[in-house]
Design an enzyme around this catalytic site. Sequence first.
Site, PDB file in Angstrom:
ATOM      1  N   ARG A  35       0.823  -1.217   0.000  1.00  0.00           N
ATOM      2  CA  ARG A  35       0.000   0.000   0.000  1.00  0.00           C
ATOM      3  C   ARG A  35       0.855   1.264   0.000  1.00  0.00           C
ATOM      4  O   ARG A  35       0.474   2.273  -0.600  1.00  0.00           O
ATOM      5  CB  ARG A  35      -0.927  -0.005   1.207  1.00  0.00           C
ATOM      6  CG  ARG A  35      -2.040  -1.003   1.016  1.00  0.00           C
ATOM      7  CD  ARG A  35      -2.917  -1.067   2.227  1.00  0.00           C
ATOM      8  NE  ARG A  35      -4.132  -1.802   1.930  1.00  0.00           N
ATOM      9  CZ  ARG A  35      -4.952  -2.252   2.843  1.00  0.00           C
ATOM     10  NH1 ARG A  35      -4.695  -2.053   4.120  1.00  0.00           N
ATOM     11  NH2 ARG A  35      -6.026  -2.910   2.501  1.00  0.00           N
ATOM     12  N   LYS A 198     -18.775 -16.171   2.495  1.00  0.00           N
ATOM     13  CA  LYS A 198     -20.232 -15.990   2.537  1.00  0.00           C
ATOM     14  C   LYS A 198     -20.834 -15.520   1.221  1.00  0.00           C
ATOM     15  O   LYS A 198     -20.320 -14.616   0.593  1.00  0.00           O
ATOM     16  CB  LYS A 198     -20.564 -14.948   3.588  1.00  0.00           C
ATOM     17  CG  LYS A 198     -20.306 -15.408   4.994  1.00  0.00           C
ATOM     18  CD  LYS A 198     -20.832 -14.346   5.907  1.00  0.00           C
ATOM     19  CE  LYS A 198     -20.512 -14.619   7.358  1.00  0.00           C
ATOM     20  NZ  LYS A 198     -20.619 -13.369   8.123  1.00  0.00           N
ATOM     21  N   GLY A 354      -8.377  -7.461  -0.812  1.00  0.00           N
ATOM     22  CA  GLY A 354      -8.623  -8.327   0.342  1.00  0.00           C
ATOM     23  C   GLY A 354      -7.933  -9.665   0.219  1.00  0.00           C
ATOM     24  O   GLY A 354      -6.758  -9.750  -0.120  1.00  0.00           O
ATOM     25  N   GLY A 377     -13.485  -4.018   0.070  1.00  0.00           N
ATOM     26  CA  GLY A 377     -14.851  -3.513   0.177  1.00  0.00           C
ATOM     27  C   GLY A 377     -15.146  -2.415  -0.833  1.00  0.00           C
ATOM     28  O   GLY A 377     -16.229  -2.370  -1.424  1.00  0.00           O
TER      29      GLY A 377
HETATM   30  P1  AMP Z   1     -14.255 -13.398   2.306  1.00  0.00           P
HETATM   31  O1  AMP Z   1     -13.702 -12.467   3.348  1.00  0.00           O
HETATM   32  O2  AMP Z   1     -15.719 -13.586   2.355  1.00  0.00           O
HETATM   33  O3  AMP Z   1     -13.715 -13.102   0.919  1.00  0.00           O
HETATM   34  O4  AMP Z   1     -13.710 -14.819   2.695  1.00  0.00           O
HETATM   35  C1  AMP Z   1     -12.356 -15.120   2.761  1.00  0.00           C
HETATM   36  C2  AMP Z   1     -12.182 -16.222   3.728  1.00  0.00           C
HETATM   37  O5  AMP Z   1     -12.962 -17.323   3.330  1.00  0.00           O
HETATM   38  C3  AMP Z   1     -10.760 -16.701   3.846  1.00  0.00           C
HETATM   39  O6  AMP Z   1     -10.270 -16.391   5.111  1.00  0.00           O
HETATM   40  C4  AMP Z   1     -10.883 -18.212   3.657  1.00  0.00           C
HETATM   41  O7  AMP Z   1     -10.145 -18.938   4.595  1.00  0.00           O
HETATM   42  C5  AMP Z   1     -12.357 -18.465   3.854  1.00  0.00           C
HETATM   43  N1  AMP Z   1     -12.813 -19.665   3.182  1.00  0.00           N
HETATM   44  C6  AMP Z   1     -12.679 -19.992   1.892  1.00  0.00           C
HETATM   45  N2  AMP Z   1     -13.182 -21.219   1.650  1.00  0.00           N
HETATM   46  C7  AMP Z   1     -13.666 -21.690   2.815  1.00  0.00           C
HETATM   47  C8  AMP Z   1     -14.297 -22.892   3.213  1.00  0.00           C
HETATM   48  N3  AMP Z   1     -14.537 -23.867   2.333  1.00  0.00           N
HETATM   49  N4  AMP Z   1     -14.646 -23.009   4.500  1.00  0.00           N
HETATM   50  C9  AMP Z   1     -14.409 -22.028   5.383  1.00  0.00           C
HETATM   51  N5  AMP Z   1     -13.814 -20.864   5.074  1.00  0.00           N
HETATM   52  C10 AMP Z   1     -13.441 -20.703   3.801  1.00  0.00           C
END
Ligand code: AMP
Length: 396
Positions: A35, A198, A354, A377
Amino acid sequence: MKTIDQASFAGKNVLIRVDFNVPLDENYKITDDNRIAAALPTIKKILADGGAVILMSHLGRPKDGPTEKYSLKHLIPHLSDLLGQEVQFANDCIGQEAIDKAKELEPGEVLLLENLRFYKQEEKGDVEFAKKLAALGNVYVNDAFGTAHRAHASTSVIAQFFPDAKYFGYVMASELENAEKVLNNAAKPFTAIMGGSKVSDKIQLIEKLLDKVDNLIIGGGMAYTFAKADGGNIGTSLVEMDKLELAKNLQQKAKDKGVKLFLPVDNVVADKFANDAQTKIAKTGEIDDNWMGLDIGPETIKLFSEVIENSKTILWNGPMGVFEMESFLVGTKAIAEAVVKATDNGAFSLIGGGDSAAAVSKFGLTERVSYVSTGGGALLEYMEGKELPGVKAIND
Ligand code: AMP
């Protein structure tokens, strides 16, 4: 777009909002300086013009005012090295010391202000606080894309005090250009890869993308909500039970719009959420009780890679598995490699910030894709079609 290329800053005191929210280890050493490095071209252009630079940023999430751990003074040695010159520091981002130091700046000099978030007024978007910051300079430049989706004092409110002297820095300009290129000017086939934990975080973007993409790949934790919605067994995998209907709807919408939706066909499943878990491969929808899916499986890697390698535009947001653990990074790494291959063949690849940016960096592939966004974000919100306060403030 009003960028710093449209002005000369000779003799000006230029207040630049940068995103120096970098990770530090327990000895206050910077563990990833991307950054800071990203902001250098903007700073150097203004110094080369004969302007003086006043840098303002946040660092971390201080809760109770000044905290040693979150002091921006820890960045001075590295920033001085990168700029090849001394960097002055004000122990408070407003107040007499900052005023005096800003006033005494000579052309070509750099002053770094203490953490903006030592004041609650920063995140509240307080006008009086923004006015005090504004008094330190006579030009305002916003180069902090990572916080452009926040209506904070230093990212948007402050701009009203510079009606004729506010500009986008180079980071902001290239972030917006690259996002636009993907959203409105994508060469086809256009493939979006969505992952992460999610579905709920990314629904709006997925819906928006259904009008634009040819292929939509969904992996990572969010894929299990789709598998569950299809009536499959997902064991103890991550799931959002209140989003099953939505997952069904998204599948139908993709069909209606002629978008090919790709979901994992097999998974690396584990008997616990740990790097030393026992693992095996399970077909989607056939995960045994008490096992959880933590990465995409080998058949899925083949399927996804082929789609990616045949694409001309790629947008990737979110890892395919728990890439932070060695045992579950294979899928994310393979997808990163497929994106690199497509890029080598002339595709334009944009990696959302991210976790996807962290993953690409972990695999040493940052330089091998077209563009890695500095904003997680902020990029999502921009792509969802929202007007970012930090962008609006300069455009108004
Ligand atoms: P996000 O912040 O929603 O982009 O999610 C990123 C996070 O999702 C990372 O820390 C990953 O470890 C987690 N992640 C990815 N795949 C899985 C999974 N199958 N089960 C649990 N966590 C996951």
